[in-house]
Design an enzyme around this catalytic site. Structure first.
Site, PDB file in Angstrom:
ATOM      1  N   GLU A  48       0.817  -1.226   0.000  1.00  0.00           N
ATOM      2  CA  GLU A  48       0.000   0.000   0.000  1.00  0.00           C
ATOM      3  C   GLU A  48       0.847   1.270   0.000  1.00  0.00           C
ATOM      4  O   GLU A  48       0.412   2.306  -0.503  1.00  0.00           O
ATOM      5  CB  GLU A  48      -0.963   0.007   1.184  1.00  0.00           C
ATOM      6  CG  GLU A  48      -2.119  -0.992   1.058  1.00  0.00           C
ATOM      7  CD  GLU A  48      -1.779  -2.380   1.584  1.00  0.00           C
ATOM      8  OE1 GLU A  48      -0.589  -2.625   1.934  1.00  0.00           O
ATOM      9  OE2 GLU A  48      -2.696  -3.217   1.663  1.00  0.00           O
ATOM     10  N   PHE A 110     -11.470  -6.950  14.152  1.00  0.00           N
ATOM     11  CA  PHE A 110     -10.437  -7.458  13.242  1.00  0.00           C
ATOM     12  C   PHE A 110     -10.094  -6.390  12.199  1.00  0.00           C
ATOM     13  O   PHE A 110     -10.982  -5.814  11.575  1.00  0.00           O
ATOM     14  CB  PHE A 110     -10.943  -8.731  12.549  1.00  0.00           C
ATOM     15  CG  PHE A 110      -9.965  -9.288  11.551  1.00  0.00           C
ATOM     16  CD1 PHE A 110      -8.721  -9.756  11.955  1.00  0.00           C
ATOM     17  CD2 PHE A 110     -10.285  -9.335  10.196  1.00  0.00           C
ATOM     18  CE1 PHE A 110      -7.810 -10.256  11.029  1.00  0.00           C
ATOM     19  CE2 PHE A 110      -9.382  -9.838   9.266  1.00  0.00           C
ATOM     20  CZ  PHE A 110      -8.141 -10.294   9.685  1.00  0.00           C
ATOM     21  N   GLN A 111      -8.835  -6.126  12.040  1.00  0.00           N
ATOM     22  CA  GLN A 111      -8.313  -5.140  11.078  1.00  0.00           C
ATOM     23  C   GLN A 111      -8.890  -3.746  11.293  1.00  0.00           C
ATOM     24  O   GLN A 111      -9.176  -3.027  10.354  1.00  0.00           O
ATOM     25  CB  GLN A 111      -8.535  -5.612   9.639  1.00  0.00           C
ATOM     26  CG  GLN A 111      -7.726  -6.874   9.343  1.00  0.00           C
ATOM     27  CD  GLN A 111      -7.652  -7.222   7.877  1.00  0.00           C
ATOM     28  OE1 GLN A 111      -8.589  -6.970   7.127  1.00  0.00           O
ATOM     29  NE2 GLN A 111      -6.539  -7.828   7.477  1.00  0.00           N
ATOM     30  N   LYS A 160     -17.500  -0.396   6.319  1.00  0.00           N
ATOM     31  CA  LYS A 160     -18.072  -1.370   5.385  1.00  0.00           C
ATOM     32  C   LYS A 160     -19.598  -1.262   5.287  1.00  0.00           C
ATOM     33  O   LYS A 160     -20.175  -1.382   4.205  1.00  0.00           O
ATOM     34  CB  LYS A 160     -17.660  -2.777   5.852  1.00  0.00           C
ATOM     35  CG  LYS A 160     -18.004  -3.846   4.854  1.00  0.00           C
ATOM     36  CD  LYS A 160     -17.226  -5.115   5.105  1.00  0.00           C
ATOM     37  CE  LYS A 160     -17.826  -6.218   4.248  1.00  0.00           C
ATOM     38  NZ  LYS A 160     -16.847  -7.188   3.807  1.00  0.00           N
ATOM     39  N   MET A 474      24.414   8.340   1.849  1.00  0.00           N
ATOM     40  CA  MET A 474      24.320   9.668   2.450  1.00  0.00           C
ATOM     41  C   MET A 474      24.616   9.620   3.942  1.00  0.00           C
ATOM     42  O   MET A 474      25.248  10.528   4.490  1.00  0.00           O
ATOM     43  CB  MET A 474      22.924  10.259   2.192  1.00  0.00           C
ATOM     44  CG  MET A 474      22.805  11.698   2.601  1.00  0.00           C
ATOM     45  SD  MET A 474      24.047  12.725   1.809  1.00  0.00           S
ATOM     46  CE  MET A 474      23.078  13.475   0.511  1.00  0.00           C
TER      47      MET A 474
HETATM   48  C1  LIG Z   1      12.496   5.416   4.998  1.00  0.00           C
HETATM   49  C2  LIG Z   1      13.805   6.033   5.325  1.00  0.00           C
HETATM   50  N1  LIG Z   1      14.611   5.457   6.224  1.00  0.00           N
HETATM   51  C3  LIG Z   1      15.812   6.025   6.519  1.00  0.00           C
HETATM   52  C4  LIG Z   1      16.207   7.183   5.923  1.00  0.00           C
HETATM   53  C5  LIG Z   1      17.523   7.837   6.300  1.00  0.00           C
HETATM   54  N2  LIG Z   1      18.411   7.909   5.125  1.00  0.00           N
HETATM   55  C6  LIG Z   1      18.555   9.016   4.363  1.00  0.00           C
HETATM   56  S1  LIG Z   1      19.575   8.811   3.111  1.00  0.00           S
HETATM   57  C7  LIG Z   1      19.902   7.232   3.535  1.00  0.00           C
HETATM   58  C8  LIG Z   1      20.848   6.393   2.743  1.00  0.00           C
HETATM   59  C9  LIG Z   1      20.290   6.020   1.436  1.00  0.00           C
HETATM   60  O1  LIG Z   1      21.112   5.010   0.888  1.00  0.00           O
HETATM   61  P1  LIG Z   1      20.962   4.553  -0.602  1.00  0.00           P
HETATM   62  O2  LIG Z   1      19.547   4.358  -0.934  1.00  0.00           O
HETATM   63  O3  LIG Z   1      21.851   3.399  -0.838  1.00  0.00           O
HETATM   64  O4  LIG Z   1      21.410   5.825  -1.423  1.00  0.00           O
HETATM   65  P2  LIG Z   1      22.782   6.601  -1.522  1.00  0.00           P
HETATM   66  O5  LIG Z   1      22.771   7.657  -0.461  1.00  0.00           O
HETATM   67  O6  LIG Z   1      23.877   5.625  -1.357  1.00  0.00           O
HETATM   68  O7  LIG Z   1      22.711   7.197  -2.900  1.00  0.00           O
HETATM   69  C10 LIG Z   1      19.203   6.881   4.683  1.00  0.00           C
HETATM   70  C11 LIG Z   1      19.291   5.586   5.360  1.00  0.00           C
HETATM   71  C12 LIG Z   1      15.306   7.754   4.995  1.00  0.00           C
HETATM   72  N3  LIG Z   1      15.573   8.891   4.364  1.00  0.00           N
HETATM   73  N4  LIG Z   1      14.134   7.140   4.686  1.00  0.00           N
END
Ligand SMILES: Cc1ncc(C[n+]2csc(CCOP(=O)(O)OP(=O)(O)O)c2C)c(N)n1
Length: 560
Positions: A48, A110-111, A160, A474
């Site tokens: 979803e 439920f749900q 529902k 990042m």
């Molecule tokens: C749902 C979610 N969880 C955690 C983060 C924290 N976060 C920001 S950037 C990042 C790293 C992303 O890694 P990747 O997708 O491999 O991309 P890269 O930065 O290597 O291009 C994380 C964990 C986020 N933005 N969103």
């Protein structure tokens, strides 16, 4: 007499909805039964969260309200991240959730979840419909609220029994809400003040945001900037509102903004902020933000004015309408010699550009910037690009240059990983003839990778570019720069073989391991009419620069 389910279909049709993203379940089975009797296309996602992001991507690529339909309980809670992302980026969505029958609400049925309670803080508005007699009007209101004023997601929770109940159906009249009257027309005296300031300013800058794109005001913005000879920077959400190929383009502002954009805002004497919300990733330390400037802020949402930054001239109004007036008033003001007056300013900006352009050094290992740069050149900038979140997102903002609105689709405010693939699916549904590319990291792509199956099922030829650096890049970058290189839990020590994974889904999988592979892989991937994963094994410890450390002034950038 119509059932609630039939009334829902009538309203969807009257709102011009022909596309829904969703996932069925017990609480919405009657709605799905009605849906099957209509011409409305339904895209069955695999999660979803994917439905909401797809509706979001669809909305941004088409300019229409995105619609999704999910069941109660887990179906509803799975939408929350997508709703929050759309909320932060002001994207108009109507999210329809199933709910247990009204007599069971509050019984731990439920749900059952209180999705109205859960999403109160991340929807523009939400409703629990308790009587079938209220259904038509509530749905009409939901669409109206989603798209009017500052747009946003609106949730309608549908028990529902309400869907099964019958009532006499009357086509609802125009929505008229006494407590909600967005101001579209700006105060002309305030706008005249802006024209006066523009005439006097020696060092003006326009800072445009997503509001310009949402109001469809990009042409008016471009006209104004060119006439008044004012350089333009944008937020991440504003990319594409002003052509990146124009000489007045400064690049993006903020944490990973260009040197010249950040320096220009630091030094300007007039900042025209249009359709922005002064996010902390843009302003850095707020009391040093544009500290020499008079700040003008035009926005449809009065509550966003002066929320983060004090302004001299507040204007509440629609960005496009305001810019139309500004263009006319500018012509009437007969301001001459502005080009001459701005010459020193533009020269200064050009020097900043020469001193610190965006650049990378492509040697033996593939640089992620090179992949995006090459993708830009091969597609001539004409693709719709979605992104995941992280370095991949920032490099895309820096190296894929957007000339038109609606071509850059990213989770700007919430920054949620897993956005890009489902958003690309939604954009491809909206624009079947366009090339749609999701630029991803190896971490993010795994957050909603299951949507590959959705793309394949509906023959959507989205392309996925994975910049595989083996890290949550990042976060690793922050650990490198600010935590003494202690890479705590950011190595992606196990990832699937993305080429085989693509094949397992029935897609085309391609991999580039050295710089010479980049052009052939991108060319083959782009030219394929299939869903494609292109994996690029990139330099593991490449960083995004410039970088403003959190809460520093934006003029204090780390530069490589
Ligand atoms: C749902 C979610 N969880 C955690 C983060 C924290 N976060 C920001 S950037 C990042 C790293 C992303 O890694 P990747 O997708 O491999 O991309 P890269 O930065 O290597 O291009 C994380 C964990 C986020 N933005 N969103």
């Amino acid at each position: 007499m119509l059932t609630g389910g039939q009334i829902l279909m009538e309203i969807l049709k009257s709102e011009g909805v022909d596309t829904i993203f969703g996932y069925p379940g017990g609480a919405v089975i009657d709605i799905y039964d009605e849906l099957a009797k209509t011409d409305i296309r339904h895209f069955l996602v695999r999660h979803e969260q994917g439905a909401v992001h797809a509706a979001d991507g669809y909305s941004r690529a088409s300019g229409r309200v995105g619609v999704c339909l999910v069941t109660s309980g887990p179906g509803a809670t799975n939408t929350v991240t997508g709703i929050a992302s759309a909320y932060m980026d002001s994207i108009p969505l109507v999210v329809l959730t199933g709910q247990v029958p009204t007599h069971l609400i509050g019984n731990d049925a439920f749900q059952e979840v209180d999705i109205v309670g859960i999403t109160r803080s991340c929807t523009k508005h939400n409703y629990l419909v308790t009587k079938v007699e209220d259904l038509a009007e509530t749905l009409k209101e939901a669409f109206y609220l989603a798209r009017s004023g500052r747009p946003g997601p609106v949730l309608v929770d549908l028990p529902k029994d309400v869907i099964k109940a019958t009532t006499a159906y009357k086509v609802p009249v125009e929505v008229n809400l006494r407590s909600y009257k967005p101001t579209y027309s700006p105060n002309l005296r305030q706008l005249q003040k802006i024209i006066d300031l523009v005439g006097k300013a020696k060092k003006p800058v326009i800072f445009a945001g997503g509001g310009v794109i949402l109001s469809k005001g990009s042409e008016e913005l471009t006209e104004f900037a060119k006439k008044a000879v004012i350089p333009v920077t944008t937020s991440l959400m504003g990319l594409g509102s002003f052509p990146a190929s124009d000489p007045l383009w400064l690049g993006m502002i903020g944490m990973h903004g260009t040197y010249r954009a950040n320096m220009s805002v630091g030094d300007c004497d007039l900042l025209l902020a249009i359709g922005v919300r002064f996010d902390d990733r843009v302003t850095g330390k707020t009391d040093s933000f544009a500290k020499n400037a008079k700040i003008v802020h035009i926005d449809i949402d009065p509550t966003s004015i002066r929320k983060n930054i004090p302004v001299s001239v507040p204007v509440v109004g629609d960005c496009r309408i305001s810019l139309e007036h500004l263009n006319r008033m500018f012509d009437e003001a007969n301001l001459v010699d502005l080009a001459q007056k701005r010459e020193d300013w533009l020269n200064k900006i050009n020097k900043w550009k020469e001193k610190m352009p965006l650049s990378y050094d492509q040697k033996d290992i593939i640089k992620p910037q090179y992949v995006i740069d090459t993708l830009f050149k091969l597609t001539k900038g004409d693709a719709i690009i979605t992104t995941e979140v992280g370095q991949n997102q920032m490099w895309t903002a820096q190296y894929y240059h957007f000339d038109k609105p609606g071509h850059f689709i990213t989770s700007g405010g919430l920054g949620c990983m897993g956005f890009g693939l489902p958003a690309a699916i939604g954009a491809q549904v909206a624009c079947p003839d366009k090339l749609v590319v999701d630029i991803a990291g190896d971490g993010s792509i795994q957050m909603n990778i299951q949507e590959m199956a959705t793309a394949i099922q509906y023959g959507l030829p989205v392309k996925i570019v994975i910049l595989n650096n083996g890290y949550l890049g990042m976060v690793r970058q922050w650990q490198e720069l600010f935590y003494g290189k202690r890479y705590s839990c950011t190595a992606m020590e196990c990832s699937p073989d993305f080429v085989k994974l693509a094949e397992a889904y029935g897609a085309l999988g391609l991999r580039a391991t050295k710089p010479e592979d980049v052009i052939p892989v991108l060319t083959e991937g782009i030219n394929s009419n299939k869903t494609v994963i292109m994996e690029f094994l990139v330099d593991k410890e490449e960083n995004v620069y410039p970088m403003v450390p959190a809460e520093a002034p934006i003029t204090e950038m780390l530069l490589v």
